[in-house]
Design a protein around this motif. Structure first.
Motif, PDB file in Angstrom:
ATOM      1  N   LYS A 101     -17.358 -35.534   1.296  1.00 57.64           N
ATOM      2  CA  LYS A 101     -17.807 -36.768   0.691  1.00 57.64           C
ATOM      3  C   LYS A 101     -17.906 -37.030  -0.733  1.00 57.64           C
ATOM      4  CE  LYS A 101     -22.917 -34.500   2.562  1.00 57.64           C
ATOM      5  NZ  LYS A 101     -22.896 -35.947   3.216  1.00 57.64           N
ATOM      6  N   VAL A 102     -17.136 -37.132  -1.533  1.00 61.54           N
ATOM      7  CA  VAL A 102     -16.443 -37.735  -2.440  1.00 61.54           C
ATOM      8  C   VAL A 102     -15.755 -38.731  -2.929  1.00 61.54           C
ATOM      9  CG1 VAL A 102     -18.622 -36.360  -4.215  1.00 61.54           C
ATOM     10  CG2 VAL A 102     -15.879 -36.240  -3.818  1.00 61.54           C
ATOM     11  N   LEU A 103     -15.099 -38.563  -1.373  1.00 61.11           N
ATOM     12  CA  LEU A 103     -13.547 -39.279  -1.503  1.00 61.11           C
ATOM     13  C   LEU A 103     -13.675 -40.514  -1.083  1.00 61.11           C
ATOM     14  CD1 LEU A 103     -11.977 -37.049   1.769  1.00 61.11           C
ATOM     15  CD2 LEU A 103     -11.151 -37.122  -0.823  1.00 61.11           C
ATOM     16  N   GLU A 104     -14.423 -41.367  -0.531  1.00 64.86           N
ATOM     17  CA  GLU A 104     -14.285 -42.707  -0.671  1.00 64.86           C
ATOM     18  C   GLU A 104     -15.835 -43.352  -1.824  1.00 64.86           C
ATOM     19  OE1 GLU A 104     -16.397 -43.923   2.829  1.00 64.86           O
ATOM     20  OE2 GLU A 104     -14.459 -42.470   4.432  1.00 64.86           O
ATOM     21  N   GLU A 161     -14.775 -41.013 -10.452  1.00 66.82           N
ATOM     22  CA  GLU A 161     -13.522 -40.564 -11.164  1.00 66.82           C
ATOM     23  C   GLU A 161     -13.242 -38.291 -12.014  1.00 66.82           C
ATOM     24  OE1 GLU A 161     -10.292 -42.629 -13.820  1.00 66.82           O
ATOM     25  OE2 GLU A 161     -11.392 -41.510 -15.240  1.00 66.82           O
ATOM     26  N   GLN A 162     -14.501 -38.309 -11.833  1.00 63.74           N
ATOM     27  CA  GLN A 162     -14.295 -36.937 -12.311  1.00 63.74           C
ATOM     28  C   GLN A 162     -15.263 -35.939 -12.121  1.00 63.74           C
ATOM     29  OE1 GLN A 162     -12.222 -35.040 -16.283  1.00 63.74           O
ATOM     30  NE2 GLN A 162     -12.205 -37.754 -17.193  1.00 63.74           N
ATOM     31  N   LEU A 163     -15.288 -34.531 -11.426  1.00 66.66           N
ATOM     32  CA  LEU A 163     -16.724 -34.088 -10.811  1.00 66.66           C
ATOM     33  C   LEU A 163     -16.891 -32.684 -11.126  1.00 66.66           C
ATOM     34  CD1 LEU A 163     -19.523 -34.412  -9.529  1.00 66.66           C
ATOM     35  CD2 LEU A 163     -18.218 -34.524  -7.806  1.00 66.66           C
ATOM     36  N   THR A 217     -25.301 -30.201 -13.992  1.00 67.14           N
ATOM     37  CA  THR A 217     -24.738 -31.023 -12.236  1.00 67.14           C
ATOM     38  C   THR A 217     -25.468 -32.105 -12.228  1.00 67.14           C
ATOM     39  OG1 THR A 217     -27.006 -29.318 -11.819  1.00 67.14           O
ATOM     40  CG2 THR A 217     -24.419 -28.248 -12.221  1.00 67.14           C
ATOM     41  N   ALA A 218     -25.520 -33.003 -12.482  1.00 63.83           N
ATOM     42  CA  ALA A 218     -26.920 -34.530 -11.945  1.00 63.83           C
ATOM     43  C   ALA A 218     -26.276 -34.724 -11.057  1.00 63.83           C
ATOM     44  CB  ALA A 218     -27.473 -34.869 -13.386  1.00 63.83           C
ATOM     45  N   LEU A 219     -25.091 -35.493 -10.865  1.00 63.38           N
ATOM     46  CA  LEU A 219     -24.648 -35.953 -10.784  1.00 63.38           C
ATOM     47  C   LEU A 219     -23.741 -34.928  -9.262  1.00 63.38           C
ATOM     48  CD1 LEU A 219     -22.674 -39.004 -10.001  1.00 63.38           C
ATOM     49  CD2 LEU A 219     -20.746 -37.518 -11.113  1.00 63.38           C
ATOM     50  N   LEU A 220     -22.930 -33.894  -9.593  1.00 62.02           N
ATOM     51  CA  LEU A 220     -23.560 -33.091  -8.088  1.00 62.02           C
ATOM     52  C   LEU A 220     -24.031 -33.166  -7.008  1.00 62.02           C
ATOM     53  CD1 LEU A 220     -21.521 -31.041  -6.045  1.00 62.02           C
ATOM     54  CD2 LEU A 220     -22.688 -29.524  -8.195  1.00 62.02           C
ATOM     55  N   GLU A 221     -25.582 -32.854  -8.102  1.00 59.86           N
ATOM     56  CA  GLU A 221     -26.002 -32.728  -7.229  1.00 59.86           C
ATOM     57  C   GLU A 221     -27.055 -34.036  -6.789  1.00 59.86           C
ATOM     58  OE1 GLU A 221     -28.950 -30.488  -6.418  1.00 59.86           O
ATOM     59  OE2 GLU A 221     -28.019 -28.687  -7.471  1.00 59.86           O
ATOM     60  N   SER A 222     -27.036 -35.050  -6.599  1.00 61.41           N
ATOM     61  CA  SER A 222     -27.238 -36.201  -6.297  1.00 61.41           C
ATOM     62  C   SER A 222     -26.141 -36.679  -5.179  1.00 61.41           C
ATOM     63  CB  SER A 222     -27.155 -37.051  -7.196  1.00 61.41           C
ATOM     64  OG  SER A 222     -25.201 -37.588  -7.499  1.00 61.41           O
ATOM     65  N   ILE A 223     -24.979 -35.557  -4.811  1.00 62.24           N
ATOM     66  CA  ILE A 223     -23.701 -36.268  -3.893  1.00 62.24           C
ATOM     67  C   ILE A 223     -24.025 -35.090  -2.688  1.00 62.24           C
ATOM     68  CG2 ILE A 223     -21.603 -35.998  -3.344  1.00 62.24           C
ATOM     69  CD1 ILE A 223     -20.779 -36.565  -6.119  1.00 62.24           C
ATOM     70  N   VAL A 227      -7.275 -42.445  -9.177  1.00 64.89           N
ATOM     71  CA  VAL A 227      -7.430 -40.773  -8.665  1.00 64.89           C
ATOM     72  C   VAL A 227      -8.696 -39.894  -9.559  1.00 64.89           C
ATOM     73  CG1 VAL A 227      -5.912 -38.514 -10.571  1.00 64.89           C
ATOM     74  CG2 VAL A 227      -4.737 -41.116  -9.871  1.00 64.89           C
ATOM     75  N   GLN A 228      -8.471 -38.883  -8.549  1.00 62.29           N
ATOM     76  CA  GLN A 228      -9.819 -38.087  -8.649  1.00 62.29           C
ATOM     77  C   GLN A 228      -9.523 -36.652  -9.085  1.00 62.29           C
ATOM     78  OE1 GLN A 228     -12.205 -37.809  -4.632  1.00 62.29           O
ATOM     79  NE2 GLN A 228     -14.006 -39.421  -5.756  1.00 62.29           N
ATOM     80  N   ILE A 229     -10.187 -35.823  -9.119  1.00 58.89           N
ATOM     81  CA  ILE A 229     -10.085 -35.004  -9.971  1.00 58.89           C
ATOM     82  C   ILE A 229     -11.989 -34.025  -9.948  1.00 58.89           C
ATOM     83  CG2 ILE A 229      -9.870 -33.101 -12.195  1.00 58.89           C
ATOM     84  CD1 ILE A 229      -7.367 -35.324 -11.530  1.00 58.89           C
ATOM     85  N   LEU A 230     -11.071 -33.379  -8.757  1.00 55.67           N
ATOM     86  CA  LEU A 230     -12.433 -32.787  -8.219  1.00 55.67           C
ATOM     87  C   LEU A 230     -12.354 -30.892  -8.667  1.00 55.67           C
ATOM     88  CD1 LEU A 230     -13.408 -34.021  -5.259  1.00 55.67           C
ATOM     89  CD2 LEU A 230     -13.930 -34.787  -7.022  1.00 55.67           C
ATOM     90  N   ARG A 231     -13.375 -30.611  -9.205  1.00 55.84           N
ATOM     91  CA  ARG A 231     -13.358 -29.067 -10.101  1.00 55.84           C
ATOM     92  C   ARG A 231     -14.108 -27.901  -9.823  1.00 55.84           C
ATOM     93  NH1 ARG A 231     -13.605 -32.045 -14.716  1.00 55.84           N
ATOM     94  NH2 ARG A 231     -11.983 -33.167 -15.280  1.00 55.84           N
ATOM     95  N   PRO A 232     -14.093 -27.971  -8.493  1.00 57.15           N
ATOM     96  CA  PRO A 232     -14.857 -25.872  -8.072  1.00 57.15           C
ATOM     97  C   PRO A 232     -14.784 -25.055  -8.615  1.00 57.15           C
ATOM     98  CG  PRO A 232     -13.319 -27.211  -6.210  1.00 57.15           C
ATOM     99  CD  PRO A 232     -12.712 -27.775  -7.735  1.00 57.15           C
ATOM    100  N   SER A 233     -15.657 -24.506  -9.236  1.00 63.03           N
ATOM    101  CA  SER A 233     -16.033 -23.017  -9.540  1.00 63.03           C
ATOM    102  C   SER A 233     -15.073 -22.008  -9.308  1.00 63.03           C
ATOM    103  CB  SER A 233     -16.704 -22.681 -10.386  1.00 63.03           C
ATOM    104  OG  SER A 233     -17.705 -22.383  -9.769  1.00 63.03           O
TER     105      SER A 233
END
Length: 368
Positions: A256-259, A263-265, A333-339, A190-196
């Motif tokens: 980009k994060v699908l693969e 778990e949460q972003l 946003t450290a993880l987000l910016e790395s993606i 399961v992957q939870i992705l949360r746009p603002s």
């Protein structure tokens, strides 16, 4: 080869996710199944055809229309939970649940409907397809944690939440907790992705385009359509902000994060747009200047200064006030910016340009 189910494909974010999937992974994709509702007299198939023939789609989609047509299969959404559907026998690599019911009402009477559309429907999808999917990707909202303030990290589920501003936030957070718990119990990723809050494109043409005008756009439309000379006091404060993310950026991150095993972003801007500065830009874009800011909460009990003020606080102000007066947040946003690094742009200028684009389009949503 990869099989994908994508709900919400005719929506603002869902359509961009579809475009990004095709642009980034077209060689890997066997089929993308799109559950779509008929709309008035327009069939699900026709709605997707209308979208893919729009002038507002990326150039890659326009140039590869024949190849893309072979990758897409439209399914009438009313059959999505029936065992006779053609989806039942397929192994699905990614089930991307982007469809959602955005209703910011705080009325207790609205709670049941909001939870049915978001929480109950998500549970039904997961339970129905659980034995044939490798990964369930849930598109939630960065605001599902409620109005807590402070530094917000990506893990919303292990930590307790603050006050929900509305039933929508509560229903999305409940869905997240259910999915992560059941995913572990049933050994389903399961992957939870949360746009603002979604704003217009920042990189893809046409710049500042968005297919459906909601949230701060509704605020802009309200004052754009105003014909009175009344003054209005807008309740906010000097520390509240709104986190806005360009839709094209959010969609690219999701694909980009699908693969990955993330778990949460949270898909958010590192900085919030200050409410007072942002509102001033919005109202400047629509040519409305008869306003002042106040930290007072204006209600019928306190009295209204004008008919326009009364109309505002009895309509969209009811839903927007909890956001205009939210606690200040900082976003990790450290993880987000790395993606995918965030494009560099001025937040207030972007807001002005997105609203100006919407005004030029008369705030008309795309008819997909």
């Amino acid at each position: 080869m990869t099989n994908i189910i994508l709900t919400g494909a005719t929506g603002t974010l869902g359509s961009r996710i579809l475009f990004s999937l095709l642009e980034q992974k077209i060689e890997q994709i066997e089929k993308i199944y799109l559950p779509v509702r008929s709309k008035a007299a327009i069939s699900p198939e026709r709605r997707i055809q209308n979208m893919l023939s729009s002038s507002n789609i990326p150039e890659f989609i326009k140039k590869n229309s024949k190849a893309i047509a072979n990758k897409i299969e439209v399914v009438d959404a009313k059959y999505i939970l029936e065992p006779t559907t053609k989806l039942k026998s397929k192994n699905i690599d990614y089930f991307i649940h982007s469809a959602g019911y955005v209703n910011l009402s705080t009325d207790p009477a609205a709670k049941e409907e909001v939870f049915q559309e978001n929480f109950d429907f998500t549970k039904n999808l997961f339970n129905h397809y659980g034995n044939q999917i490798n990964k369930f990707v849930y598109i939630s909202t960065a605001f599902s944690f409620g109005d807590v303030g402070g530094i917000l990290k990506n893990d919303y589920v292990e930590n307790r939440t603050g006050n929900y501003r509305n039933h929508y936030e509560a229903s999305k957070h409940a869905s997240e907790k259910f999915l992560l718990e059941q995913g572990k119990a049933k050994n389903i990723a399961v992957q939870i992705l949360r746009p603002s809050v979604l704003g217009g494109n920042i990189e893809e043409a046409p710049n500042f385009f968005i297919s459906k005008y909601m949230v701060f756009y509704l605020f802009a439309k309200f004052f754009n359509n105003n014909t009175s000379n009344d003054n209005i006091r807008i309740s906010t404060n000097d520390f509240s902000g709104l986190n806005i993310i360009p839709t094209d950026y959010a969609a690219k991150v999701i694909v980009k994060v699908l693969e990955t095993n993330i778990e949460q972003l949270n898909i958010v801007h590192a900085k919030e747009t200050n409410m007072m500065k942002g509102i001033s830009k919005v109202l400047d874009a629509v040519g409305f200047s008869n306003f002042t800011f106040t930290q007072e909460q204006i209600t019928a009990a306190t009295g209204f200064a004008s008919k326009l003020e009364e109309f505002y606080y009895e309509t969209i102000g009811v839903h927007l006030h909890p956001y205009l007066t939210s606690k200040p947040n900082e976003w990790d946003t450290a993880l987000l910016e790395s993606i995918l690094p965030m494009p560099n742009y001025n937040l207030e200028d972007y807001l002005l340009q997105t609203v100006s684009f919407a005004k030029a389009a008369n705030f008309r949503n795309q008819k997909w």
